[in-house]
Structures are given as C-alpha cells and as structure tokens.
Design an enzyme around this catalytic site. Sequence first.
Site, mmCIF file in Angstrom:
data_model
loop_
_atom_site.group_PDB
_atom_site.id
_atom_site.type_symbol
_atom_site.label_atom_id
_atom_site.label_comp_id
_atom_site.label_asym_id
_atom_site.label_seq_id
_atom_site.Cartn_x
_atom_site.Cartn_y
_atom_site.Cartn_z
ATOM 1 N N ARG A 1 0.920 -1.446 0.104
ATOM 2 C CA ARG A 1 0.002 0.004 -0.112
ATOM 3 C C ARG A 1 0.901 1.484 -0.015
ATOM 4 N NH1 ARG A 1 -3.189 -2.607 2.842
ATOM 5 N NH2 ARG A 1 -1.679 -4.101 3.003
ATOM 6 N N THR A 2 1.921 1.264 0.643
ATOM 7 C CA THR A 2 2.761 2.412 0.589
ATOM 8 C C THR A 2 3.380 2.804 -0.343
ATOM 9 O OG1 THR A 2 3.068 2.310 3.169
ATOM 10 C CG2 THR A 2 4.473 3.711 1.817
ATOM 11 N N LYS B 1 26.209 -8.937 -6.747
ATOM 12 C CA LYS B 1 27.612 -9.134 -6.854
ATOM 13 C C LYS B 1 28.390 -8.405 -5.737
ATOM 14 C CE LYS B 1 26.186 -8.599 -12.040
ATOM 15 N NZ LYS B 1 26.104 -7.628 -12.965
ATOM 16 N N ARG C 1 12.175 2.971 1.372
ATOM 17 C CA ARG C 1 11.754 2.133 2.512
ATOM 18 C C ARG C 1 12.785 1.412 2.726
ATOM 19 N NH1 ARG C 1 6.019 -0.628 4.292
ATOM 20 N NH2 ARG C 1 5.821 1.426 4.610
ATOM 21 N N HIS D 1 7.967 6.987 10.306
ATOM 22 C CA HIS D 1 7.265 6.821 9.085
ATOM 23 C C HIS D 1 6.322 8.152 8.878
ATOM 24 C CE1 HIS D 1 5.206 5.067 5.783
ATOM 25 N NE2 HIS D 1 4.770 3.975 6.272
HETATM 26 C C1 NCD Z 1 2.694 0.317 8.324
HETATM 27 C C2 NCD Z 1 4.285 0.369 8.145
HETATM 28 O O1 NCD Z 1 4.777 -0.360 7.262
HETATM 29 O O2 NCD Z 1 4.994 0.885 9.255
HETATM 30 N N1 NCD Z 1 1.975 0.193 7.104
HETATM 31 C C3 NCD Z 1 2.007 1.174 6.222
HETATM 32 O O3 NCD Z 1 2.859 1.915 6.030
HETATM 33 N N2 NCD Z 1 0.771 1.240 5.365
HETATM 34 C C4 NCD Z 1 2.055 -0.519 9.324
HETATM 35 C C5 NCD Z 1 2.603 -1.876 9.342
HETATM 36 O O4 NCD Z 1 2.977 -2.526 8.510
HETATM 37 O O5 NCD Z 1 2.002 -2.810 10.296
#
Ligand code: NCD
Length: 365
Positions: free
Chosen positions: A92-93, A121, A142, A175
């Site tokens: 989703r993110t 590598k 991320r 986040h």
């Molecule tokens: C969160 C995350 O990845 O920190 N989700 C997200 O960003 N939508 C929370 C989670 O993974 O539980």
Amino acid sequence: MTLGKNNPLRSVSWEKFSHLTPEEKVPLFCQENGWPYHVLIAQQFDRRLLDRVCNLATKTRKIAKTKGGMKFLQDLCSEKRAMLYFSQPSSRTFLSHYAACQIVGIKPAEVRDAHTSSEVKGESQEDSVRTFSSYFDMIIMRHPEGGFAEKIAWMLSQTDRPVPVVNAGSGKDQHPTQAVLDIYTLQRSLEKRRGGIEGSKIAYVGDLLRGRTVRSLAMLLTHYPGVKQYFVAPKELQIGKDILEFLDRHNVQYEITTNFESVIPDMDAIYMTRIQDEWDKPGEKTFDNSAYCLEPRHLGVLKESAIIMHPLPRRKEIPVEFDADPRAKYWRQVRNGMWVRAVLIMMIFDRDREIDRYYEDLMTE
Ligand code: NCD
C-alpha cells in the site's frame, strides 16, 4: 526550483551530521522557502507546514475531479522521474507513492528486490542507490534500517547531483508520510465532529514499541494544543522512552495503560496497530494481542463521534463488522495518503503555489 548543490546538508561532514539531534538536523532538510527538500523525520513538520499540506491536499482532491484539473496536475512535475527503492515488504505505501507520482506527472520506476540488482555481486546498498539516483530526480525509499534514508540523503548531498529523498518507512523508527496522512485524516474527520483535533483524546493501541507510524504521529500531534495521547499496550510492547521524553519536552499530556477496555468510551480517535512480529527474534513466541483488539460489542461502547484508524495491514485488531460503520476511517486514510504524498512531492519541487492559483480560478469560475 530544486536545491541541488545549495542543499544545506552538503556543507556538513558525516561526523558532525551523525552527532546532531533530530531537531538540529531539521534545517538541513529544508529548502529556502522553509518547506522540506528531503522528507525524512516527523520533527520536520511544524503546525504551519501541516496546515499547508492539509490545505493543499483538499485543493488537489477537488482539482482532480475534472479531466481538465487532472491534466493540469499531471503537468506539474512532468519533467521529473522518481525511483521507488523499497527494500522492505510494502504494497500500500508503495502503490500510494506510485499513484501520487502519477497524479503530479512524475514518471516512477521501482527497485523492490535487491536480489536482482548488483547487490548480489557484492555492491553496497549505498553504491546501488547512488548509481540509480543518476537516472532520477527524487528517491522514495523504505528500508529496514532506521536512519538509512537520512544516510542516503547526506551521501547524495555530497555528490554533483543531489536529489531529494522521501522516507517511506525506516526500520522501527519513523514513517513521516504516514503520520502526515494520519493528521490529514484526523483533521478532516474531527473538524466535522468536534471542530478540530485540538483538545481531543487519542489512543494508540497494540505494538507501540516497534510500530513506526505511532512514533511519528505522536510527535506530530504535539502541534495541536490540548490533545491528550493514550498509549495502550502490554508492558513489553509499550512506546519508547524517547517519544515520552519528546512529549514531556513539549508539555503534552499523556497516559500509559495496559487496559484497553477502560479507555474505549472516552476516546475521540482510536489508532489500532498490528503486532510487528517481523521483528521477533527466531523462535520467539509472538505476543497474543487479543486484549488489544476491538470486538463487535465495542461498537456500542465507542462515542458516536469517535473515529477508528489503522495504518493497515490489519489482522484481527479490527473485526470486519466495523468496516461499514461511519466511524471507521481506515479506508479513508488510504485514499488521503495518496493526496498527501502528491502534495509533498509538489512542495519538494516548489510547485505548490500553482495549485493555489488553479484552485482560485476554479472557485471564481
Ligand atoms: C505500516 C508500516 O509499514 O509501517 N504500514 C503502512 O505503511 N501502510 C504499518 C505496518 O506495517 O503494520
């Protein structure tokens, strides 16, 4: 306008940078107009910036309703390309940022699996990101390591071609873009119900030790006077001391409790989270969070004006019986996230005033 070589991070050595407090780092992540160049930590967001993001998100949503408006948005950053470097699971993110790029016309490309890159590598991740950055104008990343996005932002600032970095989740730490979309959701929902976020009672429930979304949101909510924050978790998963010290420094009221049942009737917003068991040590027994889950009977206990949030993915923290209830705002969060991320990208590239102009014209038509 982007900062390029005028990026203030450029003039700071790694030795110095790595010893700064988050608050001391904030000006190094800003552009000249005070808006973020990099989006890395929640401490970058003050009330003025949060209000600006919320205002722009609402305008952008309205502009996007027509074909002409959508065309205008898609032209905003159409000469730019973004790399989404996601070395931790995400759908989703990832998609939210991908869709945000599409809204403002940035061409997104993805690196999700380091096993298909030169990292197999023996190339370091730092070298990989530096190489990839040559093809792009921004990096959205991320990473499982807290602070990695900051390290990349610093590293690229030292090169001939610095590009902005957006932190889309760093380890167990932060986040920030999720926290900003949470603020936007709170603002929209609580404005209608009780006139705003100010003075409300907000409970976070679940794995607060390893859930990075709550850590970032708790810091952002310090900008809303009178908010009382409730940290509802078993002792072993309670929020870190650093966050509580942050709240103390900002004179914010909070309560720590293990008793979920007792807080439910009083809250204006309940922010549920899952157990982050991907951080468990091998062989460690996953915590049974049954006492930190909503149940259908709670629908009758919650205030009529309360809202329920969740960063998703959910497990059993919120039963499906809640989904159709007007107090459930977790699907709304997902949609809001896309607009908020589109706004952050426009602000990074200093295109946000074009939104004000288009919106004004739209309103006077
Ligand atoms: C969160 C995350 O990845 O920190 N989700 C997200 O960003 N939508 C929370 C989670 O993974 O539980």
